[in-house]
Write a protein that holds these residues in place. Structure first.
Motif, PDB file in Angstrom:
ATOM      1  N   ARG A 184      10.483 -71.246 -34.275  1.00 11.47           N
ATOM      2  CA  ARG A 184      11.396 -70.250 -34.866  1.00 11.47           C
ATOM      3  C   ARG A 184      12.795 -70.815 -35.108  1.00 11.47           C
ATOM      4  O   ARG A 184      13.796 -70.095 -35.083  1.00 11.47           O
ATOM      5  N   LEU A 215       4.928 -60.639 -36.328  1.00 11.10           N
ATOM      6  CA  LEU A 215       5.315 -61.380 -35.123  1.00 11.10           C
ATOM      7  C   LEU A 215       4.092 -61.923 -34.391  1.00 11.10           C
ATOM      8  O   LEU A 215       4.123 -63.050 -33.870  1.00 11.10           O
ATOM      9  N   ARG A 264       7.336 -63.007 -43.285  1.00  8.90           N
ATOM     10  CA  ARG A 264       8.225 -62.585 -42.199  1.00  8.90           C
ATOM     11  C   ARG A 264       9.630 -63.134 -42.371  1.00  8.90           C
ATOM     12  O   ARG A 264      10.633 -62.425 -42.170  1.00  8.90           O
ATOM     13  N   GLN A 279       3.160 -64.940 -36.201  1.00  8.32           N
ATOM     14  CA  GLN A 279       4.047 -66.049 -35.880  1.00  8.32           C
ATOM     15  C   GLN A 279       3.645 -66.710 -34.566  1.00  8.32           C
ATOM     16  O   GLN A 279       3.647 -67.944 -34.448  1.00  8.32           O
TER      17      GLN A 279
END
Length: 274
Positions: free
Chosen positions: A167, A258, A207, A261
């Motif tokens: 991230r 999420l 995202r 991810q």
């Protein structure tokens, strides 16, 4: 509904004319050679430099896709390289391997507003210093592309998607969105292929708010004509599959994005440990 724009590398004028009719918004030609073999010689990436004649040939056939040319990093011949690419029909110029605000200033000065620019943020320095140089860019005209190959190499990582997995791109994505600068990141394989599934990567693009992605070699397999391409894969069908997968992610909840991810991170870090 907004959607990702696709770009693809090809020096074949005939193939460029074909793929622009089937969803490719930008044809990407590459003149970067300085230092590239030393950095990426062990990777399965594009290494050959496209000629000015190839740039001109592609420019003559395009009707709707934009023609972008990646130049060498700044060097004593940069002015000549810029002028030559523009004379051959380049509609956008990309600067790779820059590290400082001064590099961005110098490149913008040499281009002098003649075409839009894309800054390939592929060094750790460029990513860290994004707040410093981003204000120099013109919103909705200049762009940023985050290059995962060299970024991961520069960070001493073992797999190109590890910066995305960790991230590290989240702050950059927020800053680019607030500055109204269009941006993209990395490349993507065909759906159902790749060690890290293309569908998972697509979800992370959604995202983050990425707007551009490079179609990898899996979309052309080295073909130099539309006939050769279609003999190996159904290109329009592959684009449709990407769009369908992207559409599903655009309807997903933030929580689902999420979770995706986290799945990307688990897969990327596992591949990095191999």
């Amino acid at each position: 509904m907004s959607h990702l724009s696709f770009m693809m590398i090809t020096a074949s004028a005939e193939l460029a004319g074909f793929i622009e009719q089937h969803g490719v918004a930008r044809i990407f030609l590459d003149q970067e050679v300085l230092g590239k073999a030393e950095r990426q010689g062990h990777l399965d990436t594009h290494h050959a430099a496209h000629s000015l004649e190839e740039i001109a040939a592609v420019a003559r056939v395009l009707r709707q896709a934009e023609l972008m040319v990646r130049l060498n990093p700044l060097n004593p011949q940069s002015r000549k390289e810029i002028d030559a690419a523009l004379d051959c029909g380049a509609q956008r110029l990309m600067l790779p391997m820059f590290t400082t605000r001064r590099d961005v200033e110098d490149f913008l000065s040499l281009v002098d507003g003649r075409v839009p620019t894309t800054f390939l943020a592929e060094t750790p320095q460029a990513l860290v210093r994004l707040p410093d140089w981003l204000p120099l860019l013109e919103p909705r005209r200049d762009e940023v592309h985050i290059g995962l190959n060299d970024l991961s190499l520069g960070m001493g990582l073992d797999f190109l998607f590890e910066p995305m997995a960790g991230r590290l791109l989240d702050p950059a994505a927020e800053l680019l969105a607030s500055a109204d600068i269009r941006w993209g990141v990395g490349g993507i394989a065909r759906t159902g292929e790749g060690e890290l599934p293309a569908e998972t990567v697509l979800g992370e693009h959604v995202r983050l708010g990425s707007q551009w992605v490079i179609l990898s070699r899996a979309f052309h397999l080295g073909a130099t004509s539309s006939e050769e391409l279609m003999a190996n894969l159904d290109f329009p069908a592959e684009i449709t599959k990407l769009r369908e997968a992207e559409s599903q992610w655009r309807q997903a909840s933030p929580e689902d994005l999420l979770v995706n991810q986290q799945q990307l991170a688990e897969c990327a870090f596992r591949l990095g440990r191999k």
